[in-house]
Every structure is written in C-alpha cells, then in structure tokens.
Design an enzyme around this catalytic site. Structure first.
Site, PDB file in Angstrom:
ATOM      1  N   LYS A 143       0.094   4.302  -0.345  1.00 37.24           N
ATOM      2  CA  LYS A 143      -0.614   5.482  -0.061  1.00 37.24           C
ATOM      3  C   LYS A 143      -0.449   6.752  -0.921  1.00 37.24           C
ATOM      4  O   LYS A 143      -0.231   6.187  -1.963  1.00 37.24           O
ATOM      5  CB  LYS A 143      -0.204   5.670   1.651  1.00 37.24           C
ATOM      6  CG  LYS A 143      -0.412   4.553   2.451  1.00 37.24           C
ATOM      7  CD  LYS A 143       0.074   4.665   4.022  1.00 37.24           C
ATOM      8  CE  LYS A 143      -0.255   3.409   4.762  1.00 37.24           C
ATOM      9  NZ  LYS A 143      -0.125   3.535   6.161  1.00 37.24           N
ATOM     10  N   ASN A 196       0.856  -1.235   0.048  1.00 35.94           N
ATOM     11  CA  ASN A 196       0.070   0.123   0.103  1.00 35.94           C
ATOM     12  C   ASN A 196       1.028   1.108   0.182  1.00 35.94           C
ATOM     13  O   ASN A 196       1.358   1.686   1.019  1.00 35.94           O
ATOM     14  CB  ASN A 196      -0.993  -0.050   1.153  1.00 35.94           C
ATOM     15  CG  ASN A 196      -1.714   1.195   1.298  1.00 35.94           C
ATOM     16  OD1 ASN A 196      -1.662   2.239   0.420  1.00 35.94           O
ATOM     17  ND2 ASN A 196      -2.462   1.297   2.547  1.00 35.94           N
ATOM     18  N   GLU A 243      -4.988  -4.655  10.723  1.00 35.49           N
ATOM     19  CA  GLU A 243      -3.866  -3.455  10.780  1.00 35.49           C
ATOM     20  C   GLU A 243      -4.190  -2.774  12.327  1.00 35.49           C
ATOM     21  O   GLU A 243      -4.962  -1.725  12.397  1.00 35.49           O
ATOM     22  CB  GLU A 243      -4.049  -2.646   9.737  1.00 35.49           C
ATOM     23  CG  GLU A 243      -3.733  -3.264   8.555  1.00 35.49           C
ATOM     24  CD  GLU A 243      -3.115  -2.047   7.504  1.00 35.49           C
ATOM     25  OE1 GLU A 243      -2.149  -2.470   6.804  1.00 35.49           O
ATOM     26  OE2 GLU A 243      -3.614  -0.949   7.361  1.00 35.49           O
ATOM     27  N   SER A 282       3.669  -1.610  10.521  1.00 36.12           N
ATOM     28  CA  SER A 282       5.452  -1.524  10.589  1.00 36.12           C
ATOM     29  C   SER A 282       5.955  -2.987  10.035  1.00 36.12           C
ATOM     30  O   SER A 282       6.885  -3.364  10.900  1.00 36.12           O
ATOM     31  CB  SER A 282       5.616  -1.179  12.055  1.00 36.12           C
ATOM     32  OG  SER A 282       5.250  -0.037  12.349  1.00 36.12           O
ATOM     33  N   HIS A 307      -9.499   1.198   5.022  1.00 34.46           N
ATOM     34  CA  HIS A 307      -8.214   1.397   5.638  1.00 34.46           C
ATOM     35  C   HIS A 307      -8.514   2.355   6.779  1.00 34.46           C
ATOM     36  O   HIS A 307      -9.280   3.380   6.531  1.00 34.46           O
ATOM     37  CB  HIS A 307      -7.250   1.824   4.645  1.00 34.46           C
ATOM     38  CG  HIS A 307      -6.017   1.973   5.291  1.00 34.46           C
ATOM     39  ND1 HIS A 307      -5.208   2.936   5.993  1.00 34.46           N
ATOM     40  CD2 HIS A 307      -4.878   0.978   5.060  1.00 34.46           C
ATOM     41  CE1 HIS A 307      -4.182   2.707   6.414  1.00 34.46           C
ATOM     42  NE2 HIS A 307      -3.753   1.569   5.927  1.00 34.46           N
ATOM     43  N   GLY A 325       2.786   2.700  10.787  1.00 33.02           N
ATOM     44  CA  GLY A 325       3.739   3.858  10.528  1.00 33.02           C
ATOM     45  C   GLY A 325       4.366   4.362  11.575  1.00 33.02           C
ATOM     46  O   GLY A 325       5.222   5.296  11.896  1.00 33.02           O
ATOM     47  N   GLU A 346      -6.807   4.908   7.792  1.00 36.01           N
ATOM     48  CA  GLU A 346      -6.493   6.159   7.422  1.00 36.01           C
ATOM     49  C   GLU A 346      -7.822   6.893   6.733  1.00 36.01           C
ATOM     50  O   GLU A 346      -8.311   7.913   6.925  1.00 36.01           O
ATOM     51  CB  GLU A 346      -5.453   6.435   6.587  1.00 36.01           C
ATOM     52  CG  GLU A 346      -4.175   6.295   7.483  1.00 36.01           C
ATOM     53  CD  GLU A 346      -3.055   5.592   6.559  1.00 36.01           C
ATOM     54  OE1 GLU A 346      -2.775   5.585   5.503  1.00 36.01           O
ATOM     55  OE2 GLU A 346      -2.163   5.205   7.197  1.00 36.01           O
TER      56      GLU A 346
HETATM   57  P1  13P Z   1       3.169   0.664   7.684  1.00 35.99           P
HETATM   58  O1  13P Z   1       3.551  -0.381   7.129  1.00 35.99           O
HETATM   59  O2  13P Z   1       3.975   1.952   7.200  1.00 35.99           O
HETATM   60  O3  13P Z   1       3.031   0.736   9.169  1.00 35.99           O
HETATM   61  O4  13P Z   1       1.570   0.847   7.075  1.00 35.99           O
HETATM   62  C1  13P Z   1       0.767  -0.192   7.262  1.00 35.99           C
HETATM   63  C2  13P Z   1      -0.400   0.285   6.606  1.00 35.99           C
HETATM   64  O5  13P Z   1      -1.086   0.828   6.711  1.00 35.99           O
HETATM   65  C3  13P Z   1      -0.473  -0.645   5.240  1.00 35.99           C
HETATM   66  O6  13P Z   1      -1.880  -0.273   4.709  1.00 35.99           O
END
Ligand code: 13P
Length: 248
Positions: free
Chosen positions: A10, A8, A165, A211, A93, A171, A95
């Site tokens: 983003k 992903n 997640e 992560s 997601h 992150g 976010e």
């Molecule tokens: P990170 O791997 O940066 O923690 O993000 C995970 C994520 O949100 C994947 O959709």
C-alpha cells in the site's frame, strides 16, 4: 498448484526502507516453495526490482491506468510498468474502489489492458460486513467477478489471478476463517468454471487477503481452493512476510 504469495505494501515504505527490507527478506526465502511477488509504491519499483536481481522474487504494481499514454495527470500506464520489469499488477483493490471510485467497468478496462501488456492482473473482489450479514456475499462476488472479467476470453483467463479480500477482514486483525474463505473461493472457482470451462480455469490461482499473518496463513492455505495470499499489514515486516512465504 504452486502457491503465490503477494505483498501489497500500500502507501508504505520509501526506497531506503524497501532496500533494507530486502536485505532481511531475501536470504530467508531463497528456497521458498511458493512464487513470491512484492508490490511496492510506484516510486520504489525501479530500485526494488534491481535489488531482486538473481532472486526468486518478482515485482508488481498496486494499480495502473488502462490507456498506454495521454492526458491523464498523475496516472501510470501499463507500458511504463512493463518497462520497469513488473510482472504483476493489482487491479480493483477495495481501497481503490472506495477512495478513488473505481467501478467494475473501469476495472475491466484495466484488466484487459494489463493482459495486452502481458502483465498478470490480480483482480480483487470482496464484500463488506453489511453484505455478509445480509447473506449477499456470493451474489455480490459474482457481480464483481462477471463485470470485472467482462469480455475476456478463455485463453486470457488462464493468465489472471483472483484475490478474495473481504473488506471486513482488511486491516482489522479479524481474518475470515478457513471455512468462510474456502466457501467463497470454491464459489469463485465454480463461477470461473461455468463461464470459461474447467480446463481454462482449474489452474487459476485464487488468493486470500485480509489480516493474513504467520499465525493463520498455514490453516488458510491448506484449504483446497486457497492458492496463496495477498498480504497487507504483515507484509511490511520482512520476517513476518518471509514466514508466511515459507509456511506454504
Ligand atoms: P491486511 O493484510 O493489512 O488486512 O490487508 C490486506 C490487503 O488489503 C491486501 O491487499
């Protein structure tokens, strides 16, 4: 179960960066034992898809609207994703839930629509740190899962992917430990099995995200109910992402 590793990106990587990424990534993963998908920003899907021709890498989107078309300024329909050759779409997601106020009900509409278009939805669920501290994780995951899946039937559930997640791990560099993740993954598998029966859900892939990186992916993915990863930050580096894919 064959693992699935999804990038992903983003809101990262323009077309130029995406194409140079692929030149590094493709040769390393050509004999990979996992299914691989990359979800770039919408603007890069078309070019990236072309650069994947003849490889074992699939393309996905990070979001979609549930309607086929209409007056929804700025939105992208499942029909358009299909037209671009997308096979996967990330739905719900954290976010999007946080910054764009997506509710479980809205997410369920998207999930149904994705299935209608034969896109494989990757439904994301996960608790925040306050919920974990209050021991509310499992209850919350159940709520998200039940509402997100809504009224979809047993035949359809076979065609979805779930991603666990934990928000506190996204992150932050602090991944869930393999035991913490497996505990929730098992919970998800049990819930699916209770709702839809074991035969429909035994092969549903449950990905871990938060992560994930080359240093921890192997120990996470050996757990029996962790069937792959949804990788953010580490997927922006083609060598690191390739290492995660090859490490299954
Ligand atoms: P990170 O791997 O940066 O923690 O993000 C995970 C994520 O949100 C994947 O959709």
């Amino acid at each position: 179960m064959r693992p699935l590793i999804v990038a992903n990106w983003k809101m990262n990587n323009g077309i130029k960066e995406s194409l140079s990424y692929m030149e590094v990534f493709k040769p390393i993963v050509k004999d990979c034992n996992a299914d691989i998908a990359i979800c770039p920003p919408f603007s890069g899907i078309s070019e990236l898809k072309k650069s994947m021709k003849g490889t074992n890498i699939k393309i996905g989107a990070q979001n979609m609207h549930h309607e086929d078309n209409g007056a929804f300024t700025g939105e992208v329909s499942p029909q358009f994703l299909k037209e671009l050759g997308c096979e996967y779409v990330i739905i719900g997601h954290s976010e999007r839930r946080k910054h764009f106020n997506e509710t479980d009900e809205f997410i369920n509409k998207k999930l149904i629509s994705a299935l209608n278009y034969r896109l494989i939805p990757i439904l994301c669920v996960g608790e925040d740190m306050a919920q974990r501290k209050k021991h509310e994780t499992k209850r919350f995951i159940k709520k998200q899962l039940v509402a997100g899946l809504g009224k979809i039937g047993g035949a359809d559930v076979r065609n979805i992917v779930i991603a666990y997640e934990p928000i506190w791990a996204i992150g932050t560099g602090n991944n869930a430990t393999p035991d913490q993740a497996e505990d929730v993954h098992l919970h998800i598998r049990d819930l699916l099995s209770k709702i839809y029966g074991k035969s429909s859900t035994a092969n549903v892939r449950i990905l871990y995200g938060g992560s994930m990186k080359p240093e921890n992916s192997k120990e996470l993915m050996v757990m029996p109910n962790i069937n792959g990863g949804l990788v953010g930050g580490a997927s922006l580096d083609p060598k690191k992402f390739a290492e995660i894919c090859m490490n299954v």
